[in-house]
Design an enzyme around this catalytic site. Structure first.
Site, PDB file in Angstrom:
ATOM      1  CE  LYS A  92      55.765   4.789  89.724  1.00  0.00           C
ATOM      2  NZ  LYS A  92      56.196   3.521  89.146  1.00  0.00           N
ATOM      3  N   GLY A 192      74.064  -3.758  83.647  1.00  0.00           N
ATOM      4  CA  GLY A 192      73.342  -3.732  84.925  1.00  0.00           C
ATOM      5  C   GLY A 192      72.938  -5.138  85.301  1.00  0.00           C
ATOM      6  CB  VAL A 193      74.541  -8.061  86.434  1.00  0.00           C
ATOM      7  CG1 VAL A 193      74.691  -8.324  84.955  1.00  0.00           C
ATOM      8  CG2 VAL A 193      75.849  -7.527  87.009  1.00  0.00           C
ATOM      9  N   GLY A 194      71.818  -6.281  88.319  1.00  0.00           N
ATOM     10  CA  GLY A 194      71.136  -6.264  89.610  1.00  0.00           C
ATOM     11  C   GLY A 194      70.092  -7.361  89.629  1.00  0.00           C
ATOM     12  CE  LYS A 195      65.432  -5.420  93.126  1.00  0.00           C
ATOM     13  NZ  LYS A 195      66.311  -4.254  93.312  1.00  0.00           N
ATOM     14  CB  VAL A 196      65.776  -7.161  86.144  1.00  0.00           C
ATOM     15  CG1 VAL A 196      65.221  -7.690  84.825  1.00  0.00           C
ATOM     16  CG2 VAL A 196      64.655  -6.590  86.991  1.00  0.00           C
ATOM     17  N   GLY A 197      68.735  -8.098  85.861  1.00  0.00           N
ATOM     18  CA  GLY A 197      69.826  -8.504  84.968  1.00  0.00           C
ATOM     19  C   GLY A 197      70.321  -9.915  85.267  1.00  0.00           C
TER      20      GLY A 197
HETATM   21  P1  NAD Z   1      68.786  -3.088  90.673  1.00  0.00           P
HETATM   22  O1  NAD Z   1      69.018  -1.809  91.414  1.00  0.00           O
HETATM   23  O2  NAD Z   1      68.683  -4.362  91.434  1.00  0.00           O
HETATM   24  O3  NAD Z   1      69.938  -3.285  89.565  1.00  0.00           O
HETATM   25  C1  NAD Z   1      70.439  -2.257  88.772  1.00  0.00           C
HETATM   26  C2  NAD Z   1      71.916  -2.529  88.564  1.00  0.00           C
HETATM   27  O4  NAD Z   1      72.409  -1.595  87.617  1.00  0.00           O
HETATM   28  C3  NAD Z   1      72.761  -2.360  89.833  1.00  0.00           C
HETATM   29  O5  NAD Z   1      73.558  -3.505  90.031  1.00  0.00           O
HETATM   30  C4  NAD Z   1      73.598  -1.127  89.541  1.00  0.00           C
HETATM   31  O6  NAD Z   1      74.881  -1.178  90.144  1.00  0.00           O
HETATM   32  C5  NAD Z   1      73.712  -1.196  88.035  1.00  0.00           C
HETATM   33  N1  NAD Z   1      74.061   0.058  87.369  1.00  0.00           N
HETATM   34  C6  NAD Z   1      73.715   1.333  87.672  1.00  0.00           C
HETATM   35  N2  NAD Z   1      74.230   2.195  86.783  1.00  0.00           N
HETATM   36  C7  NAD Z   1      74.915   1.452  85.870  1.00  0.00           C
HETATM   37  C8  NAD Z   1      75.661   1.755  84.704  1.00  0.00           C
HETATM   38  N3  NAD Z   1      75.804   2.996  84.283  1.00  0.00           N
HETATM   39  N4  NAD Z   1      76.212   0.727  84.015  1.00  0.00           N
HETATM   40  C9  NAD Z   1      76.064  -0.552  84.437  1.00  0.00           C
HETATM   41  N5  NAD Z   1      75.375  -0.889  85.542  1.00  0.00           N
HETATM   42  C10 NAD Z   1      74.810   0.096  86.248  1.00  0.00           C
HETATM   43  O7  NAD Z   1      67.470  -2.829  89.803  1.00  0.00           O
HETATM   44  P2  NAD Z   1      66.553  -3.913  89.102  1.00  0.00           P
HETATM   45  O8  NAD Z   1      65.389  -4.226  89.978  1.00  0.00           O
HETATM   46  O9  NAD Z   1      67.392  -5.024  88.573  1.00  0.00           O
HETATM   47  O10 NAD Z   1      65.954  -3.052  87.888  1.00  0.00           O
HETATM   48  C11 NAD Z   1      66.743  -2.764  86.754  1.00  0.00           C
HETATM   49  C12 NAD Z   1      65.975  -1.810  85.840  1.00  0.00           C
HETATM   50  O11 NAD Z   1      64.757  -2.420  85.438  1.00  0.00           O
HETATM   51  C13 NAD Z   1      65.580  -0.478  86.493  1.00  0.00           C
HETATM   52  O12 NAD Z   1      65.624   0.534  85.524  1.00  0.00           O
HETATM   53  C14 NAD Z   1      64.146  -0.714  86.918  1.00  0.00           C
HETATM   54  O13 NAD Z   1      63.420   0.504  86.999  1.00  0.00           O
HETATM   55  C15 NAD Z   1      63.652  -1.581  85.789  1.00  0.00           C
HETATM   56  N6  NAD Z   1      62.519  -2.429  86.147  1.00  0.00           N
HETATM   57  C16 NAD Z   1      62.611  -3.302  87.188  1.00  0.00           C
HETATM   58  C17 NAD Z   1      61.519  -4.092  87.530  1.00  0.00           C
HETATM   59  C18 NAD Z   1      61.588  -5.088  88.654  1.00  0.00           C
HETATM   60  O14 NAD Z   1      60.660  -5.895  88.794  1.00  0.00           O
HETATM   61  N7  NAD Z   1      62.629  -5.100  89.466  1.00  0.00           N
HETATM   62  C19 NAD Z   1      60.303  -3.994  86.794  1.00  0.00           C
HETATM   63  C20 NAD Z   1      60.259  -3.100  85.702  1.00  0.00           C
HETATM   64  C21 NAD Z   1      61.367  -2.314  85.397  1.00  0.00           C
END
Ligand code: NAD
Length: 369
Positions: A92, A192-197
């Protein structure tokens, strides 16, 4: 490693110095005065292949905090890559600074030259504060860059495969608890309904689950409700975990599982994408003692790293998806080891990862010429 390997910047408190340095193969401090680059590359292990892990661009309070973060994160990558069955070690990098102001072409290219100078012992990719376009800039100075933009043969957004992998882990968890690898008729809470959710919700609804969501951003919630009006919305994550749930999927930031949340949880399974879900060492045992099955985060969220690894060979979406589908079998195997050895799944996952690093890594000692 169970219970995380130190406090990282994954949404939790600032990194605290822990004694990992002696376990790392190599730690490189990189400095370029004129561009302002200050970076640290941590290589935990190359037993299984070149160390791969993203570059985090973050305004650390101190160099000590950055060092602690890179040591913890690079060790975590070694375990994640090993469990995912990849021919990759763990590494990393962190760049110290606010990416909003400090990120420039000269700085990224200077960083690329340091990555190149390691001769392929370390491959970089995106992480917090870095994006595919940044990888394209770094790649102008180094061959050892993945997670690039589609214009350069990259695979693009890794969250699609990450969500698919988490869903595989959830199916294996459902099979372990209820005897059927299906979420049909189950109630799943996604925090958390961002990209992965968002992608995870699609898999859940398609499988016949009912879904309740929470997010601190109204915009994120609205986007999901617009697309899937059948989804139920909780006021916040705290109230959601207290509702009647079958599965809880933390998909926001780290440290989602502390004593309070665990005591309040009604779900039988915890399986989500967020990194470093356990608030501290020992939380895996607290969960197990309460009869909650915890699918280790770094096992089920490996879809993203599987994607960038595949890109190194010339990206093939079908092949990458097949590799991510194996998360189902690995999760099953981890639960079986946990049952056989009488340890929580997180400890079983650590053992499996360490076993592969030792057994496959040992093959390097067989001389080829
Ligand atoms: P993202 O930033 O697109 O989504 C995260 C979401 O969580 C956001 O919508 C944010 O508003 C919300 N959030 C923050 N704090 C919160 C809380 N207390 N309660 C409810 N919602 C909350 O991120 P992502 O890419 O969807 O990743 C989500 C998680 O998965 C992260 O921890 C990331 O490290 C992990 N992850 C992601 C990937 C990937 O490919 N994107 C791979 C491995 C791990």
């Amino acid at each position: 490693m169970a219970g995380n390997i130190g406090q990282t910047t994954d949404g939790g408190p600032p990194a605290k110095a822990r004694v990992f340095a002696s376990d790392h193969e190599q730690v490189v401090f990189c400095h370029d005065r004129s561009s302002g680059l200050r970076a640290i590359i941590g290589i935990y292990s190359t037993a299984l292949g070149p160390a791969l892990g993203g570059t985090r661009f973050y305004p650390y309070d101190s160099e000590d905090a950055a060092l602690a973060d890179v040591l913890a994160l690079s060790q975590g990558m070694a375990y994640k890559n090993s469990l995912a069955g990849l021919d990759l070690g763990g590494g990393k990098a962190v760049i110290i600074g606010d990416p909003e102001v400090a990120k420039t072409e000269p700085l990224l290219r200077a960083y690329g030259r340091f990555v190149q100078s390691l001769g392929g012992r370390y491959y970089t990719a995106c992480d917090v504060g870095t994006y595919v376009e940044d990888m394209d800039v770094i790649a102008r100075e180094s061959r050892y860059v993945t997670g690039r933009s589609p214009a350069y043969g990259g695979a693009g957004d890794s969250s699609v495969l990450t969500a698919f992998g988490v869903f595989q882990g959830m199916l294996a968890s459902a099979e372990h608890v209820w005897g059927t690898a299906s979420l049909a008729g189950r109630r799943v809470g996604v925090a958390g309904v961002g990209k992965v959710g968002r992608h995870l919700i699609e898999h859940l609804l398609a499988d016949g689950a009912s879904v309740v969501i929470s997010d601190i951003k109204d915009r994120a919630v609205e986007a999901v409700v617009l697309e899937h009006p059948e989804v139920d919305v909780a006021v916040d994550t705290d109230s959601m975990v207290r509702r009647q749930l079958d599965v809880y999927a933390p998909c926001a930031l780290g440290f989602a599982l502390d004593e309070d949340v665990t005591a309040a949880l009604t779900a039988r399974i915890v399986c989500g994408a967020a990194n470093n879900q356990l608030a501290h060492a020992g939380m895996d045992k607290v969960l197990a003692d309460r009869g909650i099955l915890y699918a280790p985060d770094y096992l089920v969220n490996a879809g993203g790293v599987i994607q960038v690894e595949d890109e190194i060979h010339g990206y093939n979406a079908d092949r990458a998806r097949q590799k991510a589908a194996r998360i189902f079998d690995t999760t099953r195997r981890v639960f079986a080891i946990a049952a056989a050895e009488g340890v929580p799944p997180a400890a079983a996952a650590d053992r499996l990862a360490e076993r592969r690093m030792a057994e496959v890594g040992r093959l390097q000692t067989i001389r080829l010429t």
